[in-house]
Design an enzyme around this catalytic site. Structure first.
Site, PDB file in Angstrom:
ATOM      1  N   HIS A   1       0.890  -1.361   0.121  1.00 39.67           N
ATOM      2  CA  HIS A   1       0.167   0.318   0.142  1.00 39.67           C
ATOM      3  C   HIS A   1       0.797   1.244  -0.166  1.00 39.67           C
ATOM      4  O   HIS A   1       1.898   1.354   1.060  1.00 39.67           O
ATOM      5  CB  HIS A   1      -1.016  -0.120   1.312  1.00 39.67           C
ATOM      6  CG  HIS A   1      -1.887   1.127   1.409  1.00 39.67           C
ATOM      7  ND1 HIS A   1      -2.001   1.958   2.407  1.00 39.67           N
ATOM      8  CD2 HIS A   1      -2.695   1.475   0.334  1.00 39.67           C
ATOM      9  CE1 HIS A   1      -2.905   2.901   2.407  1.00 39.67           C
ATOM     10  NE2 HIS A   1      -3.350   2.687   1.225  1.00 39.67           N
TER      11      HIS A   1
ATOM     12  N   GLU B   1       0.604  -0.824  -4.779  1.00 37.32           N
ATOM     13  CA  GLU B   1      -0.455   0.263  -5.037  1.00 37.32           C
ATOM     14  C   GLU B   1      -0.096   1.714  -4.960  1.00 37.32           C
ATOM     15  O   GLU B   1       0.731   2.035  -4.053  1.00 37.32           O
ATOM     16  CB  GLU B   1      -1.593  -0.111  -4.144  1.00 37.32           C
ATOM     17  CG  GLU B   1      -3.106   0.675  -4.027  1.00 37.32           C
ATOM     18  CD  GLU B   1      -2.889   2.076  -3.354  1.00 37.32           C
ATOM     19  OE1 GLU B   1      -3.700   2.898  -3.590  1.00 37.32           O
ATOM     20  OE2 GLU B   1      -1.985   2.253  -2.682  1.00 37.32           O
TER      21      GLU B   1
ATOM     22  N   ASP C   1      -1.159   6.257  -5.998  1.00 31.22           N
ATOM     23  CA  ASP C   1      -2.364   7.179  -6.385  1.00 31.22           C
ATOM     24  C   ASP C   1      -1.686   8.428  -7.292  1.00 31.22           C
ATOM     25  O   ASP C   1      -0.359   8.406  -7.071  1.00 31.22           O
ATOM     26  CB  ASP C   1      -2.626   7.449  -5.028  1.00 31.22           C
ATOM     27  CG  ASP C   1      -2.624   6.827  -3.794  1.00 31.22           C
ATOM     28  OD1 ASP C   1      -3.808   6.228  -3.796  1.00 31.22           O
ATOM     29  OD2 ASP C   1      -2.007   6.409  -2.978  1.00 31.22           O
TER      30      ASP C   1
ATOM     31  N   HIS D   1      -0.685  10.845  -2.730  1.00 28.18           N
ATOM     32  CA  HIS D   1      -2.193  10.489  -2.124  1.00 28.18           C
ATOM     33  C   HIS D   1      -3.076  11.566  -1.984  1.00 28.18           C
ATOM     34  O   HIS D   1      -4.079  11.527  -2.703  1.00 28.18           O
ATOM     35  CB  HIS D   1      -1.924   9.531  -0.875  1.00 28.18           C
ATOM     36  CG  HIS D   1      -3.300   9.109  -0.286  1.00 28.18           C
ATOM     37  ND1 HIS D   1      -4.118   9.946   0.448  1.00 28.18           N
ATOM     38  CD2 HIS D   1      -4.039   8.120  -0.578  1.00 28.18           C
ATOM     39  CE1 HIS D   1      -5.406   9.291   0.530  1.00 28.18           C
ATOM     40  NE2 HIS D   1      -5.048   8.231   0.050  1.00 28.18           N
TER      41      HIS D   1
END
Length: 243
Positions: free
Chosen positions: A7, A34, A36, A49
């Site tokens: 993450h 993962e 963003d 993020h």
């Protein structure tokens, strides 16, 4: 076998969404990462993020208020670490090098923080960039903006998408099918025993976030969850070895 995705990299240990964090997540044995994405003021796809820079960089304003060159002067701060905000291209190049180093294919989960209604053509541009470096079967686009995921599927029916939700859906397999998505990406707290039982009777593939508790993770793995997104990929990789 349940996949392990880091993450924002290895967020528990390193400055999130940075090259350092992504590299260590893969070193820890994660199957994928993962991240963003947002636009910069001049249209570069940035990996970050929050919409605002305050929390991670101690800077006022939003990420889209600054150009790439301006953003590169800021540092993501965490535990005495000071890391650059990377571009999506830089992360893709890192993945290519890590694939060679570790002799394995790495999955990339790209979360769009907003779709074209806010960031014009970000779906098309992110897809083009990702597919210029990686194969379609190793890239998953996820978002809480489900219009963005619908746009991605409209642009390329072979693109993999994951429906992000923060709370439980009734019959999520029906909603995922309606949007032509490949995966359901729920918050793990919404995966009640009843829902997990219902899902087990469908072909729905679940990638859940953000799982850091080993007891919960073990139960999810035993339930055949497709992937766990975690801040501590090292712990989850070790846990998986015993299942």
């Amino acid at each position: 076998m349940t996949l392990i995705f880091g993450h924002r990299g290895a967020k528990a240990y390193y400055a999130e969404n940075t090259i350092l964090s992504f590299e260590h997540a893969i070193e820890m044995g994660a199957d994928g990462i993962e991240l963003d994405i947002h636009y910069s003021k001049d249209g570069e796809i940035m990996v970050f993020h929050d919409f605002t820079l305050n929390r991670m960089c101690g800077v006022n304003g939003s990420i889209f208020d600054y150009t790439l060159s301006e953003l590169k002067r800021f540092k993501v701060q965490y535990r005495n670490q000071y890391q650059e905000i990377p571009t999506l291209k830089e992360v893709l190049d890192l993945i290519l090098s890590l694939q060679v180093k570790h002799q394995k294919k790495i999955v990339l989960n790209v979360e769009l923080k907003a779709g074209s209604d806010f960031y014009p053509d970000i779906e098309k541009n992110a897809m083009a960039l990702c597919y210029s470096k990686l194969s379609k079967d190793q890239v998953v686009f996820s978002s809480f903006d489900h219009y963005a995921l619908k746009e991605i599927r409209g642009l390329d029916a072979m693109a993999q998408t994951g429906i992000l939700t923060a709370s439980a859906l009734v019959d999520p397999w029906e909603y995922v099918k309606k949007l032509g998505a490949n995966y359901y990406h729920p918050a793990y707290l919404s995966l009640t025993p009843r829902l997990l039982s219902e899902i087990s009777h469908t072909d729905l593939k679940v990638n859940t976030y953000t799982v850091n508790d080993t007891t919960i993770a073990k139960q999810l793995m035993l339930n055949g969850i497709n992937a766990i997104i975690t801040d501590s990929p090292d712990i989850m990789v070790e846990l998986r070895k015993g299942i």
